[in-house]
Enzyme design. Structure first.
Site, PDB file in Angstrom:
ATOM      1  N   HIS A   1      13.947 -15.366  11.676  1.00  0.00           N
ATOM      2  CA  HIS A   1      13.612 -15.429  13.100  1.00  0.00           C
ATOM      3  C   HIS A   1      12.112 -15.458  13.375  1.00  0.00           C
ATOM      4  CE1 HIS A   1      17.721 -13.820  14.805  1.00  0.00           C
ATOM      5  NE2 HIS A   1      17.874 -14.813  13.935  1.00  0.00           N
TER       6      HIS A   1
ATOM      7  N   CYS B   1       0.872  -1.178   0.000  1.00  0.00           N
ATOM      8  CA  CYS B   1       0.000   0.000   0.000  1.00  0.00           C
ATOM      9  C   CYS B   1       0.906   1.225   0.000  1.00  0.00           C
ATOM     10  CB  CYS B   1      -0.998  -0.018   1.151  1.00  0.00           C
ATOM     11  SG  CYS B   1      -0.309   0.007   2.809  1.00  0.00           S
TER      12      CYS B   1
HETATM   13  C1  RB5 Z   1      -3.955   5.426   0.826  1.00  0.00           C
HETATM   14  O1  RB5 Z   1      -3.988   6.799   0.690  1.00  0.00           O
HETATM   15  C2  RB5 Z   1      -3.073   5.033   1.995  1.00  0.00           C
HETATM   16  O2  RB5 Z   1      -3.655   5.416   3.183  1.00  0.00           O
HETATM   17  C3  RB5 Z   1      -2.806   3.528   1.975  1.00  0.00           C
HETATM   18  O3  RB5 Z   1      -2.213   3.186   0.764  1.00  0.00           O
HETATM   19  C4  RB5 Z   1      -1.871   3.007   3.049  1.00  0.00           C
HETATM   20  O4  RB5 Z   1      -0.715   3.763   3.121  1.00  0.00           O
HETATM   21  C5  RB5 Z   1      -2.481   2.782   4.356  1.00  0.00           C
HETATM   22  O5  RB5 Z   1      -1.837   2.286   5.290  1.00  0.00           O
END
Ligand code: RB5
Length: 146
Positions: A99, A66
């Site tokens: 680990h 993400c």
């Molecule tokens: C998206 O804007 C962002 O919040 C997501 O990709 C991530 O970083 C969340 O933890």
């Protein structure tokens, strides 16, 4: 360990996910892409859940990307049997596997460049769990959860 790798992201990790899919296939892995399949805004817990369910069912390793990596790691670690490691360098990846027997690698596209992310992925996939005293500690994680 199977040569299939399960991968997923949200919009914040979409570009890195697509790049890592190509990299994994180039290394000879079969990739199960749990989406998303476009860069439109979406919710990371949805895709984290899909990936960890596949990881548990198939007994393979997973990759979640993400923006920061944090939302993916937080979500993945809510699922029993999942040990998700948020990695920003190769040492994290090596220790996470050796680990902690991590079975999901989390990275942030807005944190880690493609070159480093590729190296982290390679170390994660090529490092074996050392077992022994580390197994006792990992087993304790499960017993505490119960
Ligand atoms: C998206 O804007 C962002 O919040 C997501 O990709 C991530 O970083 C969340 O933890």
């Amino acid at each position: 360990m199977s040569k299939t790798i399960v991968i997923g992201s949200d919009h914040g990790g979409f570009n890195l996910k697509q790049t890592l899919i190509d990299t994994l296939e180039g290394w000879g892995y079969t990739v199960k892409d749990e989406g998303p399949h476009s860069p439109e805004s979406c919710d990371y817990p949805v895709f984290a859940a899909k990936v960890v369910k596949s990881v548990r069912e198939e007994g393979t390793l997973g990759v979640l990307v993400c923006g920061s990596g944090q939302g993916m790691a937080m979500t993945a670690n809510r699922f029993s049997g999942i040990r998700a490691a948020l990695c920003t360098n190769e040492f994290h990846a090596r220790m996470g596997r050796a680990h902690n027997n991590a079975n999901v690698l989390c990275m942030g596209e807005r944190v880690t460049g493609v070159g480093l992310a590729t190296d982290i992925l390679k170390v994660f996939l090529e490092t074996e769990f050392e077992g022994d005293r580390h197994k006792r500690r990992v087993d304790l994680i499960d017993s505490i959860e119960k």
